[in-house]
Design an enzyme around this catalytic site. Structure first.
Site, mmCIF file in Angstrom:
data_model
loop_
_atom_site.group_PDB
_atom_site.id
_atom_site.type_symbol
_atom_site.label_atom_id
_atom_site.label_comp_id
_atom_site.label_asym_id
_atom_site.label_seq_id
_atom_site.Cartn_x
_atom_site.Cartn_y
_atom_site.Cartn_z
ATOM 1 N N TRP A 24 0.822 -1.214 0.000
ATOM 2 C CA TRP A 24 0.000 0.000 0.000
ATOM 3 C C TRP A 24 0.852 1.259 0.000
ATOM 4 C CZ3 TRP A 24 -0.211 -3.937 3.614
ATOM 5 C CH2 TRP A 24 0.570 -3.747 4.765
ATOM 6 N N GLU A 46 -5.006 1.060 6.307
ATOM 7 C CA GLU A 46 -4.992 1.544 7.689
ATOM 8 C C GLU A 46 -6.077 0.876 8.529
ATOM 9 O OE1 GLU A 46 -2.785 3.088 9.180
ATOM 10 O OE2 GLU A 46 -1.579 3.810 7.505
ATOM 11 N N GLN A 51 -4.464 -2.655 15.108
ATOM 12 C CA GLN A 51 -4.191 -3.750 16.051
ATOM 13 C C GLN A 51 -3.824 -5.049 15.339
ATOM 14 O OE1 GLN A 51 -4.814 -3.344 19.940
ATOM 15 N NE2 GLN A 51 -3.821 -1.721 18.798
ATOM 16 N N LEU A 89 -9.064 -12.297 9.935
ATOM 17 C CA LEU A 89 -8.285 -11.091 10.246
ATOM 18 C C LEU A 89 -8.652 -10.525 11.623
ATOM 19 C CD1 LEU A 89 -6.050 -9.493 8.857
ATOM 20 C CD2 LEU A 89 -7.793 -7.991 7.873
ATOM 21 N N GLY A 90 -9.848 -10.845 12.104
ATOM 22 C CA GLY A 90 -10.233 -10.429 13.452
ATOM 23 C C GLY A 90 -10.880 -9.055 13.523
ATOM 24 N N TYR A 91 -11.353 -8.720 14.705
ATOM 25 C CA TYR A 91 -12.029 -7.428 14.948
ATOM 26 C C TYR A 91 -13.010 -7.132 13.823
ATOM 27 C CZ TYR A 91 -9.007 -6.354 18.916
ATOM 28 O OH TYR A 91 -8.364 -6.358 20.109
ATOM 29 N N TYR A 129 -6.286 8.039 15.279
ATOM 30 C CA TYR A 129 -5.082 7.565 14.594
ATOM 31 C C TYR A 129 -5.304 7.485 13.085
ATOM 32 C CZ TYR A 129 -2.035 4.545 12.133
ATOM 33 O OH TYR A 129 -1.221 4.069 11.148
ATOM 34 N N ASP A 147 0.212 5.993 17.175
ATOM 35 C CA ASP A 147 -0.208 4.601 17.351
ATOM 36 C C ASP A 147 0.681 3.976 18.425
ATOM 37 O OD1 ASP A 147 2.211 4.373 16.066
ATOM 38 O OD2 ASP A 147 1.623 2.594 14.969
ATOM 39 N N CYS A 199 13.017 0.224 17.221
ATOM 40 C CA CYS A 199 12.565 0.526 18.584
ATOM 41 C C CYS A 199 11.437 -0.452 18.946
ATOM 42 C CB CYS A 199 12.092 1.973 18.669
ATOM 43 S SG CYS A 199 11.954 2.626 20.355
ATOM 44 N N CYS A 209 19.953 2.818 15.838
ATOM 45 C CA CYS A 209 18.825 3.760 15.785
ATOM 46 C C CYS A 209 19.322 5.153 15.395
ATOM 47 C CB CYS A 209 18.130 3.819 17.149
ATOM 48 S SG CYS A 209 16.761 5.009 17.188
#
Length: 351
Positions: A24, A46, A51, A89-91, A129, A147, A199, A209
């Site tokens: 994407w 997005e 999550q 994929l959930g949710y 977000y 996020d 991170c 970093c």
DNA sequence: AAAGCGTGGTA
DNA sequence: TTACCAAGCTT
């Protein structure tokens, strides 16, 4: 710590060299050069990424874009097909809101996504977000994207020791201080990439970093311990039963779960006792057998142990509940229901 | 405002 | 095996 503008430029330089290629994503620099990503593709990615890991999203994103290349195409899609493609994929509220949003954009906005975070925020499934992310990435708006990655990076960079979620307001402020007005879309993706690849939650790779010399947590040797989090409540165990019935012609007896609750809008086996729906009697008159094995599955807030009852159903079966689905694709089922399917098929067709 | 809402990878 | 965690939103 260096000036925020210098640090942002440093991070963008790192991103130019290390940006991951994602389905994407456009190349670094393209967004601010006028060659922007398709807002529909940015929005779709997005929503899927909420999550959810990049690895899990890739195949779903590609599949959705093949099936529905434009927001108008998605708006015209069959609800059941969209829910089936989202399965795994959930949710699942995301998929229901995805359709709602597509139909609003297609029907009320002429198929064009709003280009401000405020207007995006008003659409279903788009929160703070996602609105900021779309505005920054697709429309090059200088919005601050916050996020889980950004919270972790800021908690370490500024050594914020207040536990989440209480630290959210402070972390948001810190993130806003760091957000540049040049290349905001690339910067948003750069901070998230930094969090995802360097991170990281455990064992951060501080040595490579780009912000290593600015980071207060690293200076104090506490990077891996941040951000702190409030203790989580233990998950209770719930028990339930699922009736997996197959008709002689191979059709399976399923029901569409009501919108709103757990696995809302998805196909599932009749049953209950674990999701607030109450224990149901068998959905059809048959010789239901106990295969002797149970499905174990963990949801966000509880562990489930699901007993099974399986049966062969006659050709003239008249079910009390549910409907027969011919040529069932197991991939159309949410994972817990697919686990039940796998177990039941073993019981019905012993090798 | 706190709880509800999935799943798979990882240690 | 168990627990933690991930590009959050809704009510």
């Amino acid at each position: 710590m260096r000036d925020a503008a210098i640090m942002a430029a440093e991070l963008l330089g790192w991103y130019d060299r290390h940006a991951r290629e994602l389905p994407w994503r456009v190349a670094p620099g393209a967004g601010s050069a006028g060659q922007r990503a398709d807002p529909y593709a940015v929005w779709l990615s997005e929503i899927m990424l909420q999550q959810t890991t990049v690895a899990a999203v890739k195949a779903y994103f590609t599949r959705f874009l093949e099936l529905w290349p434009t927001v108008e195409a998605l708006a015209a899609a069959d609800d059941g097909q969209v829910m089936g493609e989202w399965a795994g994929l959930g949710y699942y509220a995301r998929a229901r809101n995805l359709l709602k949003c597509a139909r609003i954009v297609a029907g009320e906005h002429g198929g064009v996504f709003p280009d401000s975070a405020e207007a995006l925020r008003a659409l279903p499934g788009i929160g703070p977000y996602t609105a900021a992310a779309i505005a920054a990435i697709a429309f090059d708006r200088p919005e601050t994207v916050v996020d889980g990655n950004v919270e972790r990076v800021m908690a370490r960079l500024f050594r914020v020791e207040t536990p989440l979620p209480g630290a959210k307001p402070e972390l948001r402020e810190r993130a806003a201080e760091m957000t540049p007005h040049r290349r905001p879309g690339d910067y948003a993706q750069a901070v998230m990439d930094l969090g995802a690849t360097i991170c990281t939650p455990k064992r951060p790779a501080c040595g490579i970093c780009p912000w290593r010399d600015d980071c207060r947590a690293r200076a104090g040797g506490v990077a891996a311990d941040l951000p702190a989090r409030e203790a989580k409540k233990p998950k209770p165990v719930r028990h339930g039963v699922a009736f997996v019935g197959r008709r002689q012609d191979g059709a399976w007896l399923l029901e569409r779960r009501p919108d709103g609750g757990l696995l809302g809008g998805m196909l599932g086996w009749p049953g209950g006792g674990w999701d607030g729906s109450g224990v149901q009697s068998p959905p059809a008159d048959a010789d239901w057998r106990d295969p002797g094995a149970e499905v174990r599955h963990t949801f966000t807030h509880f562990h489930l142990r699901l007993a099974l009852r399986v049966a062969e159903l006659p050709a003239d079966c008249a079910p009390v509940r549910g409907e027969f689905v011919a040529a069932l694709r197991p991939s159309d089922l949410p994972t817990v229901m697919r686990k039940a399917f796998d177990l039941a098929r073993t019981a019905l067709d012993p090798a």
